[in-house]
Motif scaffolding. Structure first.
Motif, short mmCIF file in Angstrom:
data_model
loop_
_atom_site.label_atom_id
_atom_site.label_comp_id
_atom_site.label_asym_id
_atom_site.label_seq_id
_atom_site.Cartn_x
_atom_site.Cartn_y
_atom_site.Cartn_z
N GLY A 109 0.47 7.15 -2.35
CA GLY A 109 1.23 6.74 -1.17
C GLY A 109 0.42 5.86 -0.24
N HIS A 110 -0.87 6.17 -0.09
CA HIS A 110 -1.73 5.32 0.73
C HIS A 110 -1.92 3.95 0.08
N HIS A 111 -2.06 3.93 -1.26
CA HIS A 111 -2.20 2.65 -1.95
C HIS A 111 -0.96 1.77 -1.73
N ILE A 112 0.22 2.40 -1.77
CA ILE A 112 1.46 1.64 -1.55
C ILE A 112 1.49 1.08 -0.14
N ALA A 113 1.08 1.89 0.84
CA ALA A 113 1.10 1.45 2.24
C ALA A 113 0.21 0.22 2.44
N GLU A 114 -0.95 0.19 1.80
CA GLU A 114 -1.84 -0.95 1.94
C GLU A 114 -1.32 -2.15 1.15
N ALA A 115 -1.01 -1.93 -0.13
CA ALA A 115 -0.70 -3.04 -1.03
C ALA A 115 0.66 -3.66 -0.76
N ARG A 116 1.51 -3.00 0.03
CA ARG A 116 2.82 -3.61 0.35
C ARG A 116 2.66 -4.89 1.17
N SER A 148 0.56 16.43 -5.05
CA SER A 148 1.74 16.17 -4.22
C SER A 148 1.87 14.67 -3.98
N ASN A 149 3.10 14.22 -3.78
CA ASN A 149 3.28 12.79 -3.50
C ASN A 149 4.42 12.57 -2.51
N TRP A 150 4.36 11.42 -1.88
CA TRP A 150 5.46 10.96 -1.02
C TRP A 150 5.90 9.58 -1.52
N THR A 151 6.03 9.46 -2.86
CA THR A 151 6.25 8.16 -3.47
C THR A 151 7.56 7.53 -3.02
N PRO A 347 -11.09 10.63 5.44
CA PRO A 347 -10.25 9.45 5.70
C PRO A 347 -8.80 9.61 5.25
N PHE A 348 -8.56 10.34 4.15
CA PHE A 348 -7.20 10.60 3.68
C PHE A 348 -6.38 11.23 4.81
N SER A 349 -6.92 12.31 5.40
CA SER A 349 -6.20 13.02 6.45
C SER A 349 -6.15 12.23 7.76
N THR A 350 -7.23 11.49 8.06
CA THR A 350 -7.22 10.68 9.27
C THR A 350 -6.12 9.62 9.19
N THR A 351 -5.92 9.05 8.01
CA THR A 351 -4.83 8.08 7.82
C THR A 351 -3.48 8.72 8.11
N HIS A 427 -17.02 3.19 -1.91
CA HIS A 427 -15.82 2.39 -1.61
C HIS A 427 -14.56 3.16 -2.02
N TYR A 428 -14.50 4.41 -1.63
CA TYR A 428 -13.50 5.36 -2.09
C TYR A 428 -12.10 4.95 -1.65
N ASN A 429 -11.20 4.80 -2.60
CA ASN A 429 -9.84 4.31 -2.33
C ASN A 429 -8.88 5.49 -2.22
N HIS A 430 -9.06 6.28 -1.16
CA HIS A 430 -8.33 7.52 -0.99
C HIS A 430 -7.65 7.59 0.37
N SER A 431 -7.48 6.43 1.01
CA SER A 431 -6.96 6.39 2.36
C SER A 431 -6.37 5.01 2.61
N ALA A 432 -5.90 4.80 3.81
CA ALA A 432 -5.45 3.47 4.24
C ALA A 432 -6.15 3.14 5.55
N PHE A 433 -6.23 1.87 5.85
CA PHE A 433 -6.79 1.40 7.11
C PHE A 433 -6.02 0.19 7.61
N ASN A 434 -5.83 -0.79 6.75
CA ASN A 434 -5.21 -2.04 7.19
C ASN A 434 -3.74 -1.86 7.55
N ASP A 435 -3.05 -0.93 6.89
CA ASP A 435 -1.69 -0.63 7.31
C ASP A 435 -1.66 -0.12 8.74
N LEU A 436 -2.70 0.61 9.15
CA LEU A 436 -2.78 1.10 10.52
C LEU A 436 -3.01 -0.05 11.50
N VAL A 437 -3.79 -1.04 11.10
CA VAL A 437 -4.00 -2.22 11.93
C VAL A 437 -2.68 -2.96 12.13
N ILE A 438 -1.95 -3.16 11.03
CA ILE A 438 -0.72 -3.96 11.07
C ILE A 438 0.40 -3.24 11.81
N THR A 439 0.63 -1.96 11.45
CA THR A 439 1.78 -1.24 12.02
C THR A 439 1.44 -0.49 13.29
#
Length: 517
Positions: A109-116, A148-151, A347-351, A427-439
């Motif tokens: 779900g975090h990957h989708i939020a970033e890559a969208r 678990s997922n929120w796909t 970072p997962f939970s902080t996101t 470089h763990y890909n387990h969170s989002a960051f740029n989606d937080l900047v944008i939204t």
């Protein structure tokens, strides 16, 4: 238009060229020490790839700006071209709990939020098909349901950005099957869903354990988000009976979470344990209901957010912590599993928490938190993205979990002490960051039907300017500019939103603005 926008950024927007500064960031990222890891886009092409496909951002806080580009650089580093199509990995190096091609579904779900926000949809299109249709009989990839997922929720949120209805509907039947799977496997007689801690991606916690079948705020919030998304997708698909069914599922689940997982004494959402009692601890997962918009305006639920700012609750210099610090079970453990969720910052939970807080502020519900609290918590998160290298340099970096008081990457440090370190969490890909900047910071809140809504979560006086451009949104290119007095960009003072170069909304102040494409 995209090429002209990219060129204007590289040459400078009426000031010193930000492209030169950003190119320097990429030189630093590419020089990070460690064993080389193959990506579909090699490091030497990373700057051009990001400039071509990602929204470009500049702001007066150069560390936030650096981390923004680091997170695009690191997302790109996790991109793989496989026989089953493009995927994004979670770990750069092999892990035993992965499925084919070292893929792990935990942070999908975090990957989708970033890559969208990528200009080319092919990467995310193929990644979603990998998980949903590349398994046996064109079914789910094996291990997809390991976490678990929120796909469905994330896929619908993606559609709000790109507006590609055929791509959305092509996934609908598998998303329905996904929901049915969780109902078969994790539904309790009460109507709530249960989950093991580890299958929530949270190996050890104070409230549960690897074998405890607790009704947790996490999976129940995700399933609420999935049900509501499926109702909306069904309406788009012209399937009203399914829409009604999933809207009812969502409302039933909302009521159950509100009535069963809310602790009125602690004023917090908690897991309901197998013995029927509520957990005796506040954990960061209690903020998760706002991640999918579950809480309504009733009952003062927003009081829970006082704990985010309380140093005996979750506040820490490199937090938030994953459990309240006043509880005797809180610890930054030096024994047991390297990955514990009973104290360290993840970072997962902080996101999840920052997205949830943005949703709360967006809802207009009266709350004991403000835009300034969002901004300061975001800055804590941004500052945590660093590591001191052996030569003394401080580099942008993200790993698994943090000591919330020192900023040291905790699991990494433990592996180094045990001499078991192999760069697993680099470089763990387990969170989002740029989606937080944008939204969040820049405030773009995706809406249906060609509507544009922007409300930057910046307190007055924090930044005099920022610019976000090249944002692909429902077939257009958006630019969001804040220039307090007009001296930075020379386009007038205030907040300005453009679509394909045409002004669609604006204000002299940092406030919510709306427009149409």
């Amino acid at each position: 238009m995209a090429e002209l926008s990219r060129r204007s950024f590289l040459l400078g927007l009426g000031a010193a060229a930000p492209g030169d500064r950003v190119r320097g960031y990429f030189s630093d990222f590419n020089a990070f020490p460690g064993e080389p890891v193959e990506s579909h886009i090699p490091d030497e092409r990373s700057f051009e790839w990001v400039m071509d496909l990602c929204p470009r951002f500049e702001c007066p806080d150069t560390w936030v700006e650096r981390v923004y580009y680091y997170r695009w650089w690191s997302l790109r580093k996790h991109l793989r071209k496989t026989p089953a199509g493009f995927i994004f990995t979670e770990f750069l190096r092999p892990v035993r709990h992965a499925t084919d091609y070292n893929a792990v579904s935990c942070a999908l779900g975090h990957h989708i939020a970033e890559a969208r926000w990528l200009a080319d949809p092919v990467y995310l299109d193929e990644y979603l098909r990998f998980w949903l249709t590349s398994g046996q009989g064109r079914g789910f990839q094996r291990h997809y349901h390991a976490f678990s997922n929120w796909t469905a929720h994330a896929v619908f949120q993606r559609w709000l950005v790109d507006g590609r209805t055929p791509a959305l509907l092509a996934l609908f039947d598998q998303l329905l099957a996904d929901y049915a799977f969780w109902e078969r496997e994790r539904l309790l007689p009460s109507g709530l869903f249960w989950q093991y801690d580890v299958r929530d991606g949270m190996e050890e916690s104070i409230s549960g354990g690897r074998k405890a079948k607790n009704a947790r705020p996490t999976i129940n919030s995700y399933m609420f988000g999935n049900a509501r998304a499926l109702a909306r997708i069904a309406r788009i698909a012209g399937r009203p009976a399914i829409a009604k069914s999933f809207q009812q599922k969502a409302e039933r689940l909302r009521a159950l979470v509100e009535n069963t997982l809310w602790d009125p004494e602690a004023r917090f959402y908690k897991p309901r344990l197998e013995n029927g009692a509520l957990a005796g601890v506040r954990e960061q997962i209690g903020f998760t209901p706002w991640f999918t918009g579950l809480p309504g305006a009733r009952g003062g639920r927003a009081e829970a957010w006082r704990q985010l700012l309380d140093p005996e609750g979750f506040h820490a210099p490199f937090g938030p912590t994953t459990a309240e610090q006043r509880h005797p079970g809180f610890q930054i453990a030096e024994s047991g599993d390297d990955c514990q969720w009973n104290g360290p910052s993840w970072p997962f939970s902080t996101t999840v928490t920052l997205t949830a807080l943005a949703n709360l502020l967006e809802s207009g519900v009266r709350a004991p938190v403000s835009v300034r609290d969002y901004f300061e918590t975001f800055l804590i998160y941004a500052r945590s993205h660093q590591i001191r290298l052996d030569d003394g340099r401080v580099a942008a970096f993200v790993d698994e979990n943090l000591n919330p008081f020192t900023g040291e990457w905790h699991a990494r440090a433990r592996k180094l002490k045990k001499k078991t370190f192999y760069g697993r969490g680099d470089h763990y890909n387990h969170s989002a960051f740029n989606d937080l900047v944008i939204t969040g910071l820049c405030g773009l809140r995706p809406r249906e039907g060609g509507r544009v809504e922007v409300r930057p979560l910046l307190p007055e006086g924090a930044w005099d300017w920022f610019r976000l451009e090249g944002v692909r949104y429902q077939g257009r290119q958006l630019t969001i500019v804040w220039d307090r007095d007009g001296s930075k960009y020379g386009q007038g003072a205030g907040l300005r939103v453009e679509a394909d170069g045409r002004r669609v909304a604006g204000s002299r102040r940092l406030e919510r603005v709306r427009g149409t494409l």
